[in-house]
Design an enzyme around this catalytic site. Structure first.
Site, PDB file in Angstrom:
ATOM      1  CB  CYS A  12      -0.898  -0.088   1.277  1.00  0.00           C
ATOM      2  SG  CYS A  12      -2.297   0.885   0.896  1.00  0.00           S
ATOM      3  CB  CYS A  88      -4.128   1.121  -1.459  1.00  0.00           C
ATOM      4  SG  CYS A  88      -2.393   1.790  -1.664  1.00  0.00           S
ATOM      5  CB  CYS A  96       6.184  -2.320  -8.276  1.00  0.00           C
ATOM      6  SG  CYS A  96       4.502  -2.089  -7.627  1.00  0.00           S
TER       7      CYS A  96
END
Length: 175
Positions: A12, A88, A96
């Protein structure tokens, strides 16, 4: 022959509420087959007190929970992840790090309980709801026959889990 233990990372943005709840739920409910972790792209530095309160009230572990950067899990000495789940919408949309081992990924977004304003009762109720949504997803995930399902089918099932009750529309506000 010992059973393989799968590493699961919940992501998140702030790593203070949803991802921490998921880490604790997986730690208890999936303890025999899974090792859980959580992290954030922009960690808040502390776990939301309502997350701790709800976990303790439902007899889920809180020891060792902390808000930390996802960079900890992109380093060469980090545990190799088998699964990475964003919980989220903001984290799902961010670039990422490259995860060693090429884990399976899916988005399991739910509303941010930390964004609820009002009385402590309303805030705690939002955390209980988030806990239930995450617990349902984790229960379905941990019941999958991971060793006997092909990767394509598994990927589809992981994405389907993210669409069950409580799923966000993908339009969460930054925060």
């Amino acid at each position: 022959m010992s059973e393989h233990i799968y590493n699961v990372l919940f992501l998140c943005t702030g790593n203070s509420a949803r991802s921490v709840l998921a880490e604790s739920i997986m730690r208890k409910d999936g303890h025999s087959k899974f090792r859980s972790f959580s992290a954030g792209s922009q960690p808040k530095g502390s776990v939301n007190p309502f997350a701790i309160r709800v976990l303790k009230s439902l007899d889920y572990p809180t020891d060792g929970l902390r808000s930390k950067s996802w960079e900890e899990f992109a380093r060469p000495d980090a545990p190799v992840m088998d699964f990475v789940f964003t919980v989220c919408d903001n984290a799902a949309g961010e670039t990422c790090p490259v995860w060693p081992g090429q884990p399976m990924t899916a988005h399991w977004g739910i509303e941010d309980p930390a964004a609820v304003e009002g009385t402590d009762i309303l805030k705690e109720a939002a955390f209980v709801a988030a806990f239930r949504y995450l617990k349902n997803r984790i229960a379905i995930f941990t019941s999958l026959p991971l060793r006997s399902i092909d990767k394509l089918s598994l990927g589809t099932k992981l994405r389907d889990i993210g669409r069950i009750a409580g799923a966000t529309s993908g339009q969460e506000k930054a925060g």
